[in-house]
Design an enzyme around this catalytic site. Structure first.
Site: not given
Ligand code: PDD
Length: 287
Positions: A34, A53, A102, A150, A182
């Site tokens: 996503y 990304r 599945r 992601k 993070e």
């Molecule tokens: N989350 N680290 C994690 C684990 C994240 O899920 C996100 C973003 C970031 C920051 O990435 P970016 O600057 O590209 O948004 C770092 C999004 C916003 C979410 O899951 O809603």
């Protein structure tokens, strides 16, 4: 809330008609990726970074992405228009689709991926957190080992946020081997007592944040000293300032970590400067 228009596999439909199969691998296996792109003044922020990304995440999972940036931009813009979105986010999810049953192994190339996008209205500029700061509770980082992709496997980040909430905090920072990886949904930063801006280096351990990359550029433009390395919870608690970055929070001050106030417990000056610079630069670059 008024009903949204949602994009599902080529169609723009009312949200209650937006449906995917129960056999979709996103639903059964979290087999999907996503992106979240923010919107200011009805325009997209850092769009090309998010699409880059997305391609990287899809590539790492051998997930087909049969839309180019131009096609994805058109869908994003059409959704913003149809939902009259001025400020908030566009959420995009791509899954490996449904092979009608599945099965662990990936289906063949004849199974089309599922693409879903929807908008979320949110006060990104005037919201309380971004201006007053947030309180953090730390949690062990129990996610998988490829956090640079992601994926939609967000159960553990949801659990960590619930644990943080139960501890009276607004969000969680994840900790592994004595250092912060993070935030549960953002990248973590500190400004040391010596005035050095610190954020963790990129690796499989963290998501390469798009906001993080832009803030690193801005820090350089503002002649701030930067170190890209990990830091401990204790170093953060003793820092001059702390903050997080993400598409949905921009630059957001952190005012306490595990009930210990950061400095005087108020948002820091450099954090505010970077937040203002990020918003100004984003408005300038928005498409
Ligand atoms: N989350 N680290 C994690 C684990 C994240 O899920 C996100 C973003 C970031 C920051 O990435 P970016 O600057 O590209 O948004 C770092 C999004 C916003 C979410 O899951 O809603």
């Amino acid at each position: 809330m008024t009903q949204r228009t949602v994009y599902v596999n080529g169609d723009y439909v009312a949200e209650q008609d937006a449906k995917v199969s129960v056999f979709d691998r996103g639903f059964l296996l979290a087999d999907g990726v996503y992106e979240v792109s923010s919107v200011l003044d009805g325009k997209l922020i850092d769009f090309s970074g998010h699409m880059q990304r997305l391609k990287r995440s899809a590539g790492a999972l051998e997930l087909a992405l049969p839309w180019d940036d131009e096609a994805l931009l058109t869908i994003h813009r059409e959704l913003i228009r149809r939902n009259a979105l001025e400020e908030g986010m566009v959420y995009l999810q791509l899954t490996r689709g449904s092979a009608g049953d599945r099965e662990f192994h990936y289906p063949g190339a004849d199974t089309p991926p599922t693409l879903v996008l929807f908008t979320q209205a949110k006060a990104l500029i005037a919201g309380r957190s971004g201006n007053d700061g947030i309180r953090i509770a730390t949690q062990p980082d129990w996610r998988w080992a490829r956090r640079d992709i992601k994926t939609v496997q967000l159960l553990y980040p949801a659990m960590a946020k619930m644990a943080a909430k139960a501890a009276g905090a607004d969000d969680a920072w994840l900790v592994e081997n004595g250092v912060v990886t993070e935030g549960a949904s953002n990248n973590a930063w500190i400004l040391t007592q010596d005035g050095v801006l610190v954020t963790r280096e990129l690796s499989h351990a963290i998501l390469p944040g798009i906001t993080r990359a832009v803030v690193l550029e801005l820090a350089e433009a503002l002649s701030l000293r930067v170190e890209v390395r990990a830091f401990s919870v204790e170093e953060a608690q003793n820092a001059r300032e702390c903050f997080v970055t993400s598409a949905s929070s921009f630059v957001t001050p952190v005012v306490a970590i595990d009930d210990i106030a950061v400095a005087d417990g108020r948002p820091g000056q450099v954090t505010r400067q970077l937040r203002d610079a990020y918003i100004e630069e984003s408005r300038r670059r928005a498409i």
